[in-house]
Design a protein around this motif. Structure first.
Motif, PDB file in Angstrom:
ATOM      1  N   ARG A  96       0.833  -1.210   0.000  1.00 52.95           N
ATOM      2  CA  ARG A  96       0.000   0.000   0.000  1.00 52.95           C
ATOM      3  C   ARG A  96       0.864   1.254   0.000  1.00 52.95           C
ATOM      4  N   ALA A  97       1.943   1.236   0.807  1.00 46.81           N
ATOM      5  CA  ALA A  97       2.836   2.402   0.854  1.00 46.81           C
ATOM      6  C   ALA A  97       3.515   2.623  -0.496  1.00 46.81           C
ATOM      7  N   ALA A  98       3.952   1.527  -1.133  1.00 47.06           N
ATOM      8  CA  ALA A  98       4.604   1.646  -2.442  1.00 47.06           C
ATOM      9  C   ALA A  98       3.634   2.165  -3.492  1.00 47.06           C
ATOM     10  N   LEU A  99       2.394   1.673  -3.442  1.00 47.89           N
ATOM     11  CA  LEU A  99       1.376   2.147  -4.378  1.00 47.89           C
ATOM     12  C   LEU A  99       1.102   3.633  -4.188  1.00 47.89           C
ATOM     13  N   PHE A 100       0.927   4.025  -2.924  1.00 48.53           N
ATOM     14  CA  PHE A 100       0.632   5.436  -2.643  1.00 48.53           C
ATOM     15  C   PHE A 100       1.796   6.324  -3.077  1.00 48.53           C
ATOM     16  N   ARG A 101       3.016   5.853  -2.812  1.00 50.70           N
ATOM     17  CA  ARG A 101       4.201   6.610  -3.226  1.00 50.70           C
ATOM     18  C   ARG A 101       4.254   6.760  -4.743  1.00 50.70           C
ATOM     19  N   ARG A 102       3.946   5.679  -5.452  1.00 52.99           N
ATOM     20  CA  ARG A 102       3.949   5.738  -6.910  1.00 52.99           C
ATOM     21  C   ARG A 102       2.878   6.691  -7.412  1.00 52.99           C
ATOM     22  N   VAL A 103       1.687   6.626  -6.808  1.00 51.33           N
ATOM     23  CA  VAL A 103       0.600   7.516  -7.229  1.00 51.33           C
ATOM     24  C   VAL A 103       0.989   8.977  -7.006  1.00 51.33           C
ATOM     25  N   MET A 104       1.668   9.248  -5.884  1.00 48.55           N
ATOM     26  CA  MET A 104       2.082  10.616  -5.599  1.00 48.55           C
ATOM     27  C   MET A 104       3.057  11.149  -6.644  1.00 48.55           C
ATOM     28  N   TRP A 105       3.837  10.257  -7.261  1.00 47.08           N
ATOM     29  CA  TRP A 105       4.826  10.692  -8.249  1.00 47.08           C
ATOM     30  C   TRP A 105       4.330  10.561  -9.679  1.00 47.08           C
ATOM     31  N   LEU A 106       3.142   9.966  -9.860  1.00 51.10           N
ATOM     32  CA  LEU A 106       2.619   9.843 -11.219  1.00 51.10           C
ATOM     33  C   LEU A 106       2.327  11.220 -11.804  1.00 51.10           C
ATOM     34  N   SER A 107       2.554  11.347 -13.087  1.00 50.68           N
ATOM     35  CA  SER A 107       2.166  12.573 -13.774  1.00 50.68           C
ATOM     36  C   SER A 107       0.651  12.607 -13.892  1.00 50.68           C
ATOM     37  N   ARG A 108       0.126  13.757 -14.240  1.00 50.61           N
ATOM     38  CA  ARG A 108      -1.327  13.887 -14.291  1.00 50.61           C
ATOM     39  C   ARG A 108      -1.941  12.954 -15.324  1.00 50.61           C
ATOM     40  N   ASP A 109      -1.243  12.732 -16.435  1.00 48.24           N
ATOM     41  CA  ASP A 109      -1.786  11.832 -17.442  1.00 48.24           C
ATOM     42  C   ASP A 109      -1.863  10.406 -16.904  1.00 48.24           C
ATOM     43  N   GLY A 110      -0.936  10.035 -16.002  1.00 55.86           N
ATOM     44  CA  GLY A 110      -0.984   8.716 -15.387  1.00 55.86           C
ATOM     45  C   GLY A 110      -2.189   8.568 -14.476  1.00 55.86           C
ATOM     46  N   ILE A 111      -2.475   9.620 -13.698  1.00 50.72           N
ATOM     47  CA  ILE A 111      -3.651   9.599 -12.821  1.00 50.72           C
ATOM     48  C   ILE A 111      -4.919   9.445 -13.648  1.00 50.72           C
ATOM     49  N   HIS A 112      -4.993  10.189 -14.749  1.00 45.51           N
ATOM     50  CA  HIS A 112      -6.182  10.147 -15.595  1.00 45.51           C
ATOM     51  C   HIS A 112      -6.318   8.787 -16.280  1.00 45.51           C
ATOM     52  N   GLN A 113      -5.198   8.129 -16.557  1.00 46.13           N
ATOM     53  CA  GLN A 113      -5.237   6.830 -17.209  1.00 46.13           C
ATOM     54  C   GLN A 113      -5.955   5.797 -16.347  1.00 46.13           C
ATOM     55  N   PHE A 114      -5.688   5.822 -15.029  1.00 46.65           N
ATOM     56  CA  PHE A 114      -6.281   4.819 -14.143  1.00 46.65           C
ATOM     57  C   PHE A 114      -7.631   5.254 -13.582  1.00 46.65           C
ATOM     58  N   SER A 115      -7.839   6.537 -13.389  1.00 45.16           N
ATOM     59  CA  SER A 115      -9.003   7.138 -12.726  1.00 45.16           C
ATOM     60  C   SER A 115      -8.843   7.019 -11.212  1.00 45.16           C
ATOM     61  N   VAL A 116      -9.394   7.978 -10.498  1.00 47.84           N
ATOM     62  CA  VAL A 116      -9.267   8.025  -9.040  1.00 47.84           C
ATOM     63  C   VAL A 116      -9.964   6.827  -8.399  1.00 47.84           C
ATOM     64  N   GLY A 117     -11.152   6.472  -8.921  1.00 54.44           N
ATOM     65  CA  GLY A 117     -11.876   5.335  -8.369  1.00 54.44           C
ATOM     66  C   GLY A 117     -11.102   4.036  -8.495  1.00 54.44           C
ATOM     67  N   SER A 118     -10.467   3.839  -9.651  1.00 59.69           N
ATOM     68  CA  SER A 118      -9.678   2.620  -9.861  1.00 59.69           C
ATOM     69  C   SER A 118      -8.472   2.583  -8.939  1.00 59.69           C
ATOM     70  N   LEU A 119      -7.810   3.713  -8.770  1.00 56.64           N
ATOM     71  CA  LEU A 119      -6.649   3.754  -7.877  1.00 56.64           C
ATOM     72  C   LEU A 119      -7.061   3.467  -6.439  1.00 56.64           C
TER      73      LEU A 119
END
Length: 585
Positions: A96-119
């Motif tokens: 969970r910590a690694a996932l959260f860390r990765r999400v924090m460093w993802l670019s905005r296009d990466g966030i949009h690729q997965f969607s907030v609900g999916s993350l």
């Protein structure tokens, strides 16, 4: 639909810190299996040498041995569970910590690729699925196959015909399990993807609840959520059908195997080729072996679900941010001179560029207003300055150094952005303002809130700076949220302050006082102010006029009044004048 299998290398890296406990858990399970395998053989001796021979002392002696074996198995099983839980819970926390860390460093296009609900689903439900499987594997990976294989070996040792019946039944069970595993994986993956949509719909409508109510679209929101929920229900039922049909089939095979052993074993007892104790032991071994395979089948169905979750987790962990810094990066100068040269930028998946060949100088210490019609590229332009996005063409420099050569932490520490709808966190007003600079002193806190024109209303609150803010700041008005967000930006003493329509909820007097305070700061501050109102940007040293992704004109208010027809049109529309009157003014 992706059917990629999870990478063993990724998960072994998470298990490595707990490898000792991960080894001890199956070792303890091996001890428990040995004790379980000894019980039927001891029962056979107890029946043959004690019960049938009428030897009470033999019965007592064997019973004591069986009790000791059971106690040893009990202690080993408890230790196995302790080690397995320790490994799975700690590994789950690390994932969970690694996932959260990765999400924090993802670019905005990466966030949009997965969607907030999916993350959100991947951070919670998917990690729980994998965590549960890790615990089950440490307990069952040894117990299931170990008990089944050991029981078959012992059955063959007791009587070869009983052993053959048991081995044949086990092979048939293994075929059913392999088919179940193959079918369950794709169905559970589809169910998890359907759950993503449910979470996305729920989060979207909860966040936009006021908009939904304002337009009386509660029924439409319910319809969309119900559609997603029904799709998830159908996918879940389709996946669970595997388990519904799997268990009865396996139970039928188990019962059939025991009947066959009783049939063939009974004949052999009748013909004095097998003892009664041997038949009892054979039935016990068959029950152990086939029951362990039933347990393995349940674990494999869970494994199918967890493997689907593991793949989804890996998709995030292996997603590289598109915005990176070089191995040897430079620090951003505290005196920025920002230059955009021929910058063209398009959002991922867009058919047309949002910015087209924009060239612009932003001088250190100046105030630059950016104005233009809706969709002209104003917000896109300012998002390039802290490298939230990179342009596809052209170069942006900071004191002559390409932004891509700068350390992201250094660059973003120099730039602060305040959006039109700022996000506030649950906590106190003090905690929100000090978010970017936790060591903020009381004097600095008062100073930055005073500059942001927020001090007066904060002091009127019952608890002042210690007043708690509801999630997303819904307990405050729009103007109050904007001023707290501006204070939060000023608290880090940025060299570039970007206000993206961040004064839209302020009245003219408060906005004028804020602008005057920004001009009077005691450090070298460059202000970039995006607004749709001419009255706001005309206070700036220069104004850039954007239109359809291009820089249409730049200059002072007076210069643009003469040179830019678009600027005059915007002014006329806001001042209530006609186009001809604005042109003649």
């Amino acid at each position: 639909m992706s059917t990629t299998r999870p990478s063993l290398r990724v998960w072994m890296a998470f298990l490595k810190p707990y490898r000792l406990a991960a080894l001890l858990a199956p070792l303890m399970m091996g001890v428990e299996i040995a004790m379980d395998l000894s019980q039927p053989a001891l029962v056979s001796r107890l029946v043959n040498r004690g019960v049938l021979a009428g030897e009470p002392k033999t019965i007592l002696r064997i019973a004591l041995v069986m009790t000791a074996a059971a106690l040893i198995g009990f202690v080993a099983g408890v230790l196995c569970n302790v080690f397995a839980i320790r490994v799975s819970q700690n590994m789950g926390a690390d994932v969970r910590a690694a996932l959260f860390r990765r999400v924090m460093w993802l670019s905005r296009d990466g966030i949009h690729q997965f969607s907030v609900g999916s993350l959100a689903t991947r951070l919670t439900d998917d990690v729980t699925q994998v965590q549960t499987l890790v615990q089950q594997l440490q307990q069952g990976l040894v117990r299931g196959p170990g008990l089944a294989i050991g029981s078959m070996i012992m059955a063959v040792w007791l009587d070869h015909l009983v052993g053959v019946v048991l081995v044949g039944s086990a092979v048939l069970l293994a075929v059913v399990l392999a088919f179940t595993m193959r079918l369950a994986y794709s169905r559970f993956l589809a169910a998890q993807q359907a759950l993503d949509l449910v979470n996305s719909e729920m989060q979207e409508h909860l966040v936009a609840m006021r908009v939904v109510r304002a337009f009386a679209r509660e029924e439409e929101a319910l319809r969309r959520f119900s559609a997603a929920n029904d799709a998830y229900t159908r996918a879940s039922i389709r996946a669970m059908r595997v388990m519904v049909t799997n268990t009865p089939v396996l139970n039928l095979l188990l019962d059939s195997a025991i009947v066959a052993i009783l049939w063939f074993g009974g004949h052999r007892v009748w013909h004095h080729r097998l003892t009664v104790g041997g038949l009892v032991a054979g039935i016990n071994y068959a029950t152990q072996a086939l029951s362990s395979l039933l347990w393995v089948s349940s674990m494999l169905v869970s494994a199918s679900q967890a493997m689907a979750s593991a793949v989804r987790i890996e998709e995030v962990l292996q997603k590289e941010p598109s915005i990176r810094e070089p191995a040897v990066a430079k620090d951003a100068s505290p005196h920025p001179h920002i230059r955009l040269s021929g910058v063209t930028m398009a959002y991922p998946g867009a058919f047309h560029p949002t910015l087209k060949e924009v060239s612009l100088d932003i001088r250190a210490g100046e105030s630059l207003g950016i104005i233009g019609p809706t969709g002209s590229g104003k917000t896109s332009l300012i998002q390039l300055l802290p490298r939230l996005y990179d342009p596809q063409e052209g170069v942006i420099t900071w004191n002559g150094v390409d932004l891509r050569e700068l350390r992201l932490g250094s660059l973003r520490g120099r730039v602060a952005i305040v959006p039109q709808r700022p996000t506030l966190f649950s906590g106190t007003i003090r905690e929100n303002i000090a978010f970017g600079r936790p060591q903020l002193t009381d004097d600095e806190l008062v100073a930055c809130t005073n500059m942001a024109q927020a001090l007066e209303f904060i002091e009127r609150l019952p608890d002042g700076f210690e007043t708690r803010v509801a999630q997303r700041g819904v307990s405050l008005s729009g103007g109050q949220r904007q001023r707290i967000a501006i204070a939060r930006a000023l608290a880090i003493r940025p060299r570039v302050l970007i206000l993206d329509d961040a004064t839209s909820a302020l009245d003219a007097a408060t906005e004028a006082a804020l602008f005057a305070a920004l001009r009077a700061v005691d450090w070298d501050l460059t202000v970039v102010m995006v607004s749709s109102r001419v009255a706001t940007v005309r206070r700036c040293d220069r104004i850039a006029v954007m239109d359809a992704g291009k820089l249409e004109a730049i200059g002072t208010h007076e210069e643009l009044w003469v040179s830019s027809a678009l600027y005059r049109e915007i002014w006329a529309s806001q001042a209530g004048m006609g186009h001809k009157e604005a042109t003649l003014r």
